[in-house]
Design a protein around this motif. Structure first.
Motif, PDB file in Angstrom:
ATOM      1  N   GLY A  70      26.781  36.744   7.416  1.00  0.00           N
ATOM      2  CA  GLY A  70      27.756  35.331   7.745  1.00  0.00           C
ATOM      3  C   GLY A  70      29.407  36.253   8.563  1.00  0.00           C
ATOM      4  N   GLU A  71      29.543  35.104   9.769  1.00  0.00           N
ATOM      5  CA  GLU A  71      30.824  34.942  10.274  1.00  0.00           C
ATOM      6  C   GLU A  71      31.767  35.497   8.962  1.00  0.00           C
ATOM      7  N   TYR A  72      31.386  35.010   8.401  1.00  0.00           N
ATOM      8  CA  TYR A  72      32.776  34.813   6.801  1.00  0.00           C
ATOM      9  C   TYR A  72      32.165  35.463   6.028  1.00  0.00           C
ATOM     10  N   TYR A  73      32.682  36.698   5.405  1.00  0.00           N
ATOM     11  CA  TYR A  73      32.400  37.735   3.880  1.00  0.00           C
ATOM     12  C   TYR A  73      33.577  37.104   3.095  1.00  0.00           C
ATOM     13  N   CYS A  74      33.555  36.754   1.972  1.00  0.00           N
ATOM     14  CA  CYS A  74      34.875  36.467   0.859  1.00  0.00           C
ATOM     15  C   CYS A  74      34.205  37.893  -0.113  1.00  0.00           C
ATOM     16  N   SER A  75      34.444  38.822  -0.217  1.00  0.00           N
ATOM     17  CA  SER A  75      33.518  40.217  -1.224  1.00  0.00           C
ATOM     18  C   SER A  75      34.804  39.857  -3.139  1.00  0.00           C
ATOM     19  N   ILE A  76      34.895  38.631  -2.909  1.00  0.00           N
ATOM     20  CA  ILE A  76      35.494  38.074  -4.798  1.00  0.00           C
ATOM     21  C   ILE A  76      34.334  37.310  -5.207  1.00  0.00           C
ATOM     22  N   CYS A  77      34.053  35.796  -3.949  1.00  0.00           N
ATOM     23  CA  CYS A  77      33.390  34.756  -4.370  1.00  0.00           C
ATOM     24  C   CYS A  77      32.243  34.993  -3.741  1.00  0.00           C
ATOM     25  N   HIS A  78      31.512  36.336  -3.171  1.00  0.00           N
ATOM     26  CA  HIS A  78      30.651  36.085  -2.433  1.00  0.00           C
ATOM     27  C   HIS A  78      30.244  35.669  -1.959  1.00  0.00           C
ATOM     28  N   LEU A  79      30.709  34.705  -0.425  1.00  0.00           N
ATOM     29  CA  LEU A  79      30.640  34.044   0.306  1.00  0.00           C
ATOM     30  C   LEU A  79      29.664  33.610   1.971  1.00  0.00           C
ATOM     31  N   PHE A  80      28.678  34.381   2.074  1.00  0.00           N
ATOM     32  CA  PHE A  80      29.001  34.158   3.397  1.00  0.00           C
ATOM     33  C   PHE A  80      28.782  32.882   4.034  1.00  0.00           C
ATOM     34  N   ASP A  81      29.434  32.554   5.370  1.00  0.00           N
ATOM     35  CA  ASP A  81      28.582  31.446   6.088  1.00  0.00           C
ATOM     36  C   ASP A  81      29.046  31.546   7.229  1.00  0.00           C
ATOM     37  N   LYS A  82      29.636  30.323   8.236  1.00  0.00           N
ATOM     38  CA  LYS A  82      30.130  30.741   9.494  1.00  0.00           C
ATOM     39  C   LYS A  82      31.440  30.547   9.536  1.00  0.00           C
ATOM     40  N   ASP A  83      31.809  30.004  10.728  1.00  0.00           N
ATOM     41  CA  ASP A  83      33.525  30.830  10.723  1.00  0.00           C
ATOM     42  C   ASP A  83      34.401  29.631  10.115  1.00  0.00           C
ATOM     43  N   LYS A  84      34.390  28.940   9.434  1.00  0.00           N
ATOM     44  CA  LYS A  84      35.167  27.516   9.177  1.00  0.00           C
ATOM     45  C   LYS A  84      36.333  27.244   8.490  1.00  0.00           C
ATOM     46  N   LYS A  85      36.547  29.105   9.421  1.00  0.00           N
ATOM     47  CA  LYS A  85      38.243  28.451   8.990  1.00  0.00           C
ATOM     48  C   LYS A  85      38.534  28.804   7.329  1.00  0.00           C
ATOM     49  N   GLN A  86      37.816  29.780   6.572  1.00  0.00           N
ATOM     50  CA  GLN A  86      37.954  29.846   5.398  1.00  0.00           C
ATOM     51  C   GLN A  86      38.884  31.111   4.807  1.00  0.00           C
ATOM     52  N   TYR A  87      39.642  30.287   3.849  1.00  0.00           N
ATOM     53  CA  TYR A  87      40.534  32.009   3.180  1.00  0.00           C
ATOM     54  C   TYR A  87      40.506  31.587   1.733  1.00  0.00           C
ATOM     55  N   HIS A  88      40.709  32.580   1.060  1.00  0.00           N
ATOM     56  CA  HIS A  88      40.462  33.209  -0.200  1.00  0.00           C
ATOM     57  C   HIS A  88      41.922  32.530  -1.362  1.00  0.00           C
ATOM     58  N   CYS A  89      41.825  31.967  -1.991  1.00  0.00           N
ATOM     59  CA  CYS A  89      43.125  31.448  -2.966  1.00  0.00           C
ATOM     60  C   CYS A  89      42.720  32.161  -4.001  1.00  0.00           C
ATOM     61  N   GLU A  90      43.711  32.581  -4.263  1.00  0.00           N
ATOM     62  CA  GLU A  90      43.960  33.803  -5.230  1.00  0.00           C
ATOM     63  C   GLU A  90      44.106  32.693  -7.019  1.00  0.00           C
ATOM     64  N   LYS A  91      45.254  32.087  -6.309  1.00  0.00           N
ATOM     65  CA  LYS A  91      45.202  31.157  -7.484  1.00  0.00           C
ATOM     66  C   LYS A  91      44.264  29.599  -8.166  1.00  0.00           C
ATOM     67  N   CYS A  92      43.864  29.766  -6.603  1.00  0.00           N
ATOM     68  CA  CYS A  92      42.187  28.574  -7.322  1.00  0.00           C
ATOM     69  C   CYS A  92      41.037  29.481  -7.994  1.00  0.00           C
ATOM     70  N   GLY A  93      41.037  30.705  -7.078  1.00  0.00           N
ATOM     71  CA  GLY A  93      40.106  31.389  -7.385  1.00  0.00           C
ATOM     72  C   GLY A  93      39.174  31.161  -6.801  1.00  0.00           C
ATOM     73  N   ILE A  94      39.093  30.597  -5.391  1.00  0.00           N
ATOM     74  CA  ILE A  94      37.660  30.618  -5.572  1.00  0.00           C
ATOM     75  C   ILE A  94      38.653  31.211  -3.538  1.00  0.00           C
ATOM     76  N   CYS A  95      37.069  30.548  -2.323  1.00  0.00           N
ATOM     77  CA  CYS A  95      37.494  30.566  -1.306  1.00  0.00           C
ATOM     78  C   CYS A  95      37.486  29.005  -0.766  1.00  0.00           C
ATOM     79  N   ARG A  96      38.239  28.012   0.208  1.00  0.00           N
ATOM     80  CA  ARG A  96      38.731  27.313   0.637  1.00  0.00           C
ATOM     81  C   ARG A  96      38.522  27.563   2.219  1.00  0.00           C
ATOM     82  N   ILE A  97      37.932  25.995   2.861  1.00  0.00           N
ATOM     83  CA  ILE A  97      38.410  26.728   3.797  1.00  0.00           C
ATOM     84  C   ILE A  97      39.583  25.317   4.613  1.00  0.00           C
ATOM     85  N   GLY A  98      39.860  26.246   5.537  1.00  0.00           N
ATOM     86  CA  GLY A  98      41.399  26.179   6.149  1.00  0.00           C
ATOM     87  C   GLY A  98      41.433  24.974   7.283  1.00  0.00           C
ATOM     88  N   PRO A  99      42.127  26.304   8.597  1.00  0.00           N
ATOM     89  CA  PRO A  99      42.400  27.026   7.689  1.00  0.00           C
ATOM     90  C   PRO A  99      44.370  27.566   7.329  1.00  0.00           C
TER      91      PRO A  99
END
Length: 251
Positions: free
Chosen positions: A73-102
């Motif tokens: 995946g262009e984007y990979y989060c080692s916490i959520c194990h999210l593999f995806d195309k680059d959509k300017k994602q970021y992991h929000c620690e307070k939400c506890g999951i990844c969000r689409i950014g920027p």
């Protein structure tokens, strides 16, 4: 090699691997596909292994295949194990999951417990943990949904798609009946329609008690079939809150 030649696909994601569900050890493109097929839910945070879509090697969850080097995946989060195309994602620690950014276009509201657009910072009504409630239209989760949330003026949340569908049928929040958008222009049009539509003589001195859904004020106003306007905020988003009565002089 083109991504389409090595990507595993579903209606939710295109990625270069399959997730090995920690609960049942079955392989699925994503947790949503798993949850729709099984009688239990996959915990995305407990995913440890994936299978490469190209060489089929099962391995530890990571961004690239350790055997053939394909990118999962262009984007990979080692916490959520999210593999995806680059959509300017970021992991929000307070939400506890990844969000689409920027990321720089959003802030995390601690009371609402949700990432919101910067345009709403200091400009929205907070409701504690509002994102942990299900959407009142479809009754599905909002916080972890792939569909963006729409914040109503009252502070309640709907899925953006549910909000758009709601506006085809009405304008009120399904939870508190507050106007879901700025109705000022429509209220002024309704003023003209009321003025141009006199009630029959037997109704001209009839008054009713109303409750405003927008400001919660109570008023006694002249009855009109097209609507009764709140005397406090001039909204027509009102409901009758008492019986009708005939006054000796017109209100």
């Amino acid at each position: 090699m083109a991504e389409a030649e090595v990507a595993a696909g579903c209606e939710h994601y295109r990625r270069g691997c399959l997730l090995k569900a920690p609960c049942c050890s079955k392989l699925y493109v994503c947790r949503l596909c798993h949850d729709s097929q099984e009688d239990h839910q996959m915990d995305r945070f407990k995913v440890n292994e994936v299978q490469c879509a190209k060489c089929k090697k099962v391995q530890q969850a990571q961004r690239n295949c350790e055997n053939c080097s394909v990118v999962f995946g262009e984007y990979y989060c080692s916490i959520c194990h999210l593999f995806d195309k680059d959509k300017k994602q970021y992991h929000c620690e307070k939400c506890g999951i990844c969000r689409i950014g920027p990321k720089e276009d959003f802030f995390h509201c601690s009371k609402c417990n949700l990432c919101l657009p910067l345009s709403l910072q200091g400009n929205h009504k907070c409701i504690e943990n509002v994102s942990r409630q299900d959407c009142p239209i479809c009754l599905e989760d909002i916080h972890t949904s792939r569909v963006g949330a729409h914040v109503l003026p009252c502070g309640h949340l709907l899925h953006r798609t549910c909000y758009e569908d709601m506006l085809k049928e009405g304008y009120r929040c399904p939870l508190c009946m507050h106007s879901a958008l700025d109705m000022t222009r429509y209220w002024r049009q309704l003023d003209n329609e009321v003025a141009e539509t006199p009630m029959p003589t037997e109704y001209q001195n009839m008054t009713v008690e109303i409750l405003c859904n927008d400001c919660s004020a109570r008023s006694t106003v002249q009855f009109h079939i097209l609507g009764m306007k709140c005397r406090n905020c001039e909204s027509y988003n009102t409901t009758q809150d008492g019986g009708c009565r005939i006054s000796l002089e017109q209100q």
